[in-house]
Design an enzyme around this catalytic site. Structure first.
Site, PDB file in Angstrom:
ATOM      1  N   TYR A 145      51.877  57.673  46.576  1.00 48.36           N
ATOM      2  CA  TYR A 145      51.672  56.569  45.633  1.00 48.36           C
ATOM      3  C   TYR A 145      52.958  56.126  44.963  1.00 48.36           C
ATOM      4  O   TYR A 145      53.159  54.945  44.718  1.00 48.36           O
ATOM      5  CB  TYR A 145      50.626  56.951  44.586  1.00 48.36           C
ATOM      6  N   GLU A 163      43.311  87.788  51.761  1.00 48.16           N
ATOM      7  CA  GLU A 163      42.939  86.462  52.258  1.00 48.16           C
ATOM      8  C   GLU A 163      41.949  85.742  51.351  1.00 48.16           C
ATOM      9  O   GLU A 163      41.878  84.528  51.350  1.00 48.16           O
ATOM     10  CB  GLU A 163      42.355  86.616  53.683  1.00 48.16           C
ATOM     11  N   ASP A 196      40.323  89.048  56.947  1.00 48.80           N
ATOM     12  CA  ASP A 196      39.079  89.255  57.666  1.00 48.80           C
ATOM     13  C   ASP A 196      39.381  89.812  59.048  1.00 48.80           C
ATOM     14  O   ASP A 196      40.483  89.623  59.569  1.00 48.80           O
ATOM     15  CB  ASP A 196      38.325  87.923  57.857  1.00 48.80           C
TER      16      ASP A 196
END
Ligand SMILES: Nc1ncnc2c1ncn2[C@@H]1O[C@H](COP(=O)(O)OP(=O)(O)O)[C@@H](O)[C@H]1O
Ligand SMILES: [Mg+2]
Lengths: 612, 368
Positions: free
Chosen positions: B109, B202, B254
């Protein structure tokens, strides 16, 4: 009397009346349009033939504007042409197949049909007469009011007056059932396109709604008028050959009192009676001034050895040139006689010529265009005829053989284009410029070419940009200076245009592009009776393609120049936008106060070749 | 057990800022002089095309090869992007000097105020990466941050450098939700820590559990939530913790191929950031969950999807997965075709992961 029914012969007008949709008079919409065409084209033809720059004024007015279409309209067309001699007016407009354009040359009208059909249609639908005003000398104007007798193919003059005038020209006005609501767009299109292909004419149109269309002359020179010429060998069929032989051959005149009077007149013996020998001597002296018919009668007399008194009492029954026998019936003796003809005499030769027609070689050289003696002899050899073969003695089979051979003989010169009247590159270009005000224009007139013995010339122009709206290629098709407005689908011109790969010529998208194509020929190979689209003859297709390729190449080089100019402009704008920004940013980055002087670079930037 | 701090880079934030300012000024001056001389200025931008991304075995990360492309104002078609790049340097210079930060979206912007237009944010993001490559500095140095944020918790004292906070100190164990790793943490000076270890994890959920279970105290650890694939600012912080504070970094993810790769990116970077060299922790260790842990700890599993399997086969072509545990775990995943999340340990009780799994794994890590 036979009870099998009667055989009626119908007149040509009757025939066309019954088949009027063939000539384009099938319904009020089509008829109004066709009538406009016929009269406008007649006016232009008449001016063209006399080398007069045409001023043609068309007007269509509703008889009762309040009524819904279809309704009666008054259609008038006025021109500044040569007019028609007073005595021909009723026939020209009151008889079908009466016209002055039958000769082999390019004209808009062809068969002496158009105007009369329009008049016929008007009369059938409104029962009103036709008004014709004509002046051939610019002093006196004949004014006719005519109706047609359809059964008799004959005009009936209701009124004939004369008036003083100051201009030559013809004006015609008919009342006919029409549908302008439906035909209007077509008619306006027709007037517009006619003016485009006739830039030397002023054409105006006052339409029933009060709108006025004005197309004034763009050029002041006319294309040279075409000349009438003999047919080309490739362009005739058996029927045409038969008709040509008929024209060249005289049948043996009947030796009746009428004929005898004519012989006497030519020999100057109306008041004087001479015996046989004296007659023959007088004939010999005057031979060169005698007409062909009379010569034949003298030749016959030379074998009969009779004076006029004796001659009036016999009837010639047969002249067998090959067996050299002459048979006659003697009324006095009520008996038939056969005498021998001496083949050594000049009189015998005269007879042979007359009965058997001229030799093949003379027929070919005299009756066809661009056939010399040598070519004619080579042809005779090719076709398997003796050069001195009398054409009058040819059997039907031989005539078919002759016709076939004419088509197949490879070395006839190509047809003479002097019978054609193309518009010319310059007037075409000026016309297109005035109509489209284009950014680019190119025109070409191809050399004359021929298909099946008919000469033709292709003229074409291409215009780009300017007043032409974008939306793809618009093709204006003309044949013999007539716009072809409808049935576009299967036209050869469109086929050629469609086949072109515009991207190869740097034309993209839906370009503002106009193509004007004009085919001139003594015979345009129309696909339909509607005469709106041209069939694809390979010769014509080839000429069209070559013309279009030539123009497209010109367009391509214009487009690439234009592309460069546009590119330069785009460049200049880009640098003008971005360079100041770069200067501003680097000044702050570098911690400087004053911006670098980059202005000189703006100029240089434009001239840099695009790098890719 | 605290590894020795790596030799040079105790380069303070202020020094980095100064050298960057100088770099920007040099570029500006170069271009300024070009314009003065009537020469069309240009930038050499290292090419980021796939063919120019190579794996550097010595640096143990992806780097850009030698191919560079010239972005020149002589070339009309490059003029716009040159100007965009120029503007970005100019704008970043202001950010750095004024010590203001902005987001990727802000940049998109902001450009509009200067008549420099970007078609869309991907275009401006792309120019930002170009500038990173030209300067070989991450955008965070230029005070440009992505919107995504991750967090850190533990005994670490920092000193702010952002305007209004200069000289102010904080301890990152003061707030139980942890501290956002934002512009101020990216530009702060690292002052002191009692921690001996950094645990990157994580998932936010587990991060909270770790704070609750006082893992920071029990294991003398700084805990970092990577919030999935670690953002650059997080990787940068991990690197600084390792390099400047001498802390070893371990990673918990994970038990699936994405987890394994999260660990790999922290260790040796991503192909997307091959133009940058300060975002990797080559010594970082992936603790788990490994594929082999799934069987070993009898974890509840879920089946892999098509795309999981595709990802495995893709990574098998990556040079970093050609040997050792990295290779082995991928193979096991591919064989199992099942995966397990960190939360799977809850099957054995909520604290099982901190009480049992973590210590076991840390012990094992010593031998890695
Ligand atoms: N406006 C006119 N000026 C002079 N002659 C005309 C005009 N219109 C028609 N004619 C003559 O009348 C003839 C018949 O016209 P038309 O029936 O339209 O047949 P075509 O045009 O096919 O010859 C033309 O051949 C021409 O000699
Ligand atoms: Mg006519």
């Amino acid at each position: 009397m036979s009870s099998k029914g009667t055989f009626d012969q119908i007149s040509p007008s009757e025939f066309f009346y019954r088949n009027r949709d063939l000539a384009g008079f099938s319904n009020p919409t089509r008829s109004l349009y066709t009538a406009v065409r016929e009269f406008v084209e007649n006016a232009l033809d008449a001016c063209d033939q006399q080398g007069i720059l045409p001023d043609v004024h068309l007007s269509i007015k509703a008889v009762d504007p309040e009524k819904p279409d279809p309704k009666p309209y008054i259609l008038s067309v006025k021109d500044n042409g040569p007019g028609i001699e007073s005595k021909h007016v009723p026939l020209a407009f009151g008889t079908v197949l009466y016209g002055s354009k039958f000769g082999l040359k390019q004209a808009r009208g062809m068969f002496g049909l158009g105007a009369t059909m329009a008049i016929l249609y008007g009369q059938i639908t409104t029962n009103k007469p036709v008004f014709v005003k004509s002046s051939t000398d610019g002093k006196i104007q004949d004014e006719f009011e005519l109706i047609l007798d359809i059964q008799k193919n004959k005009p009936i003059v209701l009124k004939h007056e004369t008036q003083d005038t100051s201009k030559t020209g013809l004006s015609i006005s008919i009342c006919l059932e029409g549908d302008y609501a439906k035909a209007g767009a077509k008619i306006r299109d027709y007037v517009y396109q006619t003016s485009l292909i006739t830039p030397y004419a002023t054409v105006t149109f006052d339409d029933p709604k009060g709108e006025k269309f004005r197309y004034t002359k763009i050029v002041r020179s006319m294309p040279p008028a075409p000349t009438i010429i003999s047919p080309h060998p490739y362009g005739v069929d058996v029927e045409t050959i038969k008709r040509m032989i008929g024209d060249s051959k005289f049948s043996i005149p009947t030796v009746d009192n009428n004929t005898i009077e004519k012989v006497k007149t030519e020999l100057g013996l109306r008041k004087k009676d001479l015996n046989y020998t004296e007659i023959m001597e007088r004939a010999k002296r005057r031979w060169s001034s005698l007409s062909r018919n009379i010569r034949v009668v003298i030749a016959v007399m030379s074998f009969l050895k009779m004076d006029f008194a004796k001659l009036s009492k016999i009837r010639i029954d047969d002249i067998d040139v090959s067996r050299k026998k002459l048979t006659y019936w003697d009324f006095g003796e009520s008996k038939s006689f056969t005498i021998d003809m001496d083949p050594e005499t000049d009189y015998y030769k005269q007879l042979t010529n007359t009965v058997q027609g001229e030799t093949l070689v003379s027929f070919l050289t005299k009756r066809f265009q661009r056939v010399g003696r040598t070519t004619a002899e080579k042809f005779a050899d090719f076709a398997g005829f003796k050069p001195e073969k009398r054409i009058g003695t040819m059997t039907n089979e031989e005539l078919v053989k002759l016709s076939d051979s004419l088509q197949k003989f490879p070395t006839f010169l190509s047809p003479d284009p002097s019978c054609l009247a193309p518009l010319g590159a310059e007037p075409l270009e000026k016309g297109m410029k005035a109509f489209f005000n284009p950014d680019f224009i190119s025109v070409i007139q191809r050399g004359a070419s021929a298909y099946s013995g008919f000469p033709f010339v292709v003229e074409m122009g291409i215009a780009y940009g300017g007043d032409i709206p974008p939306g793809g290629t618009k093709v204006y098709r003309f044949a013999n200076r007539i716009p072809l407005l409808y049935d576009e689908g299967s036209d050869v011109v469109l086929k050629v245009v469609e086949e072109i790969d515009w991207s190869r010529y740097k034309v993209k998208g839906d370009p503002p592009l106009v193509i004007v194509s004009h085919i001139c020929s003594t015979r345009i190979p129309y696909k339909t009776v509607g005469k709106e689209n041209v069939a694809d003859r390979p010769e014509i297709e080839r000429e069209l393609r070559l013309a279009l390729q030539f123009l497209s190449r010109k367009l391509a080089s214009y487009m690439s120049k234009r592309g460069l100019a546009e590119m330069e402009k785009k460049r200049a704008n880009l640098y003008l936008k971005y360079l100041p920004l770069v200067a501003q940013f680097c000044t702050e980055l570098a911690g400087k106060q004053k911006e670098p002087d980059y202005k000189k670079m703006l100029k240089e930037a434009v001239s840099i070749e695009a790098e890719t | 057990m605290k590894p020795k701090p790596k030799t040079p880079p105790k380069k303070s934030t202020e020094e980095r800022r100064k050298s960057l300012a100088q770099l920007l000024k040099n570029k500006g001056t170069e271009i300024y002089e070009d314009l003065e001389k009537g020469k069309f200025p240009s930038f050499s931008v290292p090419s980021r095309s796939v063919s120019n991304i190579v794996y550097d075995t010595k640096l143990r990360q992806y780097v850009l090869g030698s191919s560079v492309s010239l972005r020149s104002t002589r070339n009309m078609s490059q003029l716009r992007s040159f100007t965009q790049l120029m503007w970005l340097a100019f704008f970043a210079n202001r950010l750095v000097n004024e010590k203001k930060s902005s987001t990727l979206r802000d940049i998109y912007y902001s450009s509009q105020a200067f008549a420099v237009d970007f078609e869309d944010q991907p275009e401006s993001d792309n120019i930002i990466v170009d500038l990173e490559a030209v300067l070989t500095r991450p955008r965070e140095d230029l005070h440009i941050f992505p919107e995504e944020r991750s967090s850190v918790f533990g005994d670490l004292t920092i000193e702010y450098t952002v305007p209004g906070y200069e000289g102010k100190r904080s301890n990152l164990s003061d707030h139980p939700d942890g501290y956002l790793i934002g512009p101020s943490l990216s530009s702060c000076e690292l002052v002191d820590t009692s921690a001996e270890l950094v645990i990157a994890i994580e998932k936010g959920g587990l991060f909270t559990r770790f704070v609750e279970e006082k893992v920071d105290k029990k294991f003398k650890a700084i805990i970092v939530d990577t919030a999935g694939q670690a953002p650059r600012s997080t990787r940068y912080l991990l690197k600084r913790l390792h390099d400047e504070m001498g802390l070893p970094v371990v990673i918990l993810t994970d038990g699936d191929v994405y987890g394994e790769h999260i660990a790999m990116v922290i260790k040796s970077g991503s192909a997307n950031a091959a133009h940058l060299r300060e975002l990797t922790v080559p010594d970082a260790k992936w603790l788990g969950v490994w594929a082999s842990d799934i069987e070993k700890y009898k974890l509840p599993t879920i089946p892999m999807t098509e795309s999981d399997i595709k990802r495995i086969t893709d990574l098998q072509k990556d040079p970093r997965y050609q040997e050792g545990n990295w290779k082995k775990q991928l193979e096991i995943f591919l064989k199992l075709k099942r995966k397990a999340e960190l939360e799977a340990f809850s099957k054995y009780g909520l604290t099982n992961i901190t009480d049992k799994y973590l210590p076991e794994k840390l012990e094992l890590a010593k031998s890695l």
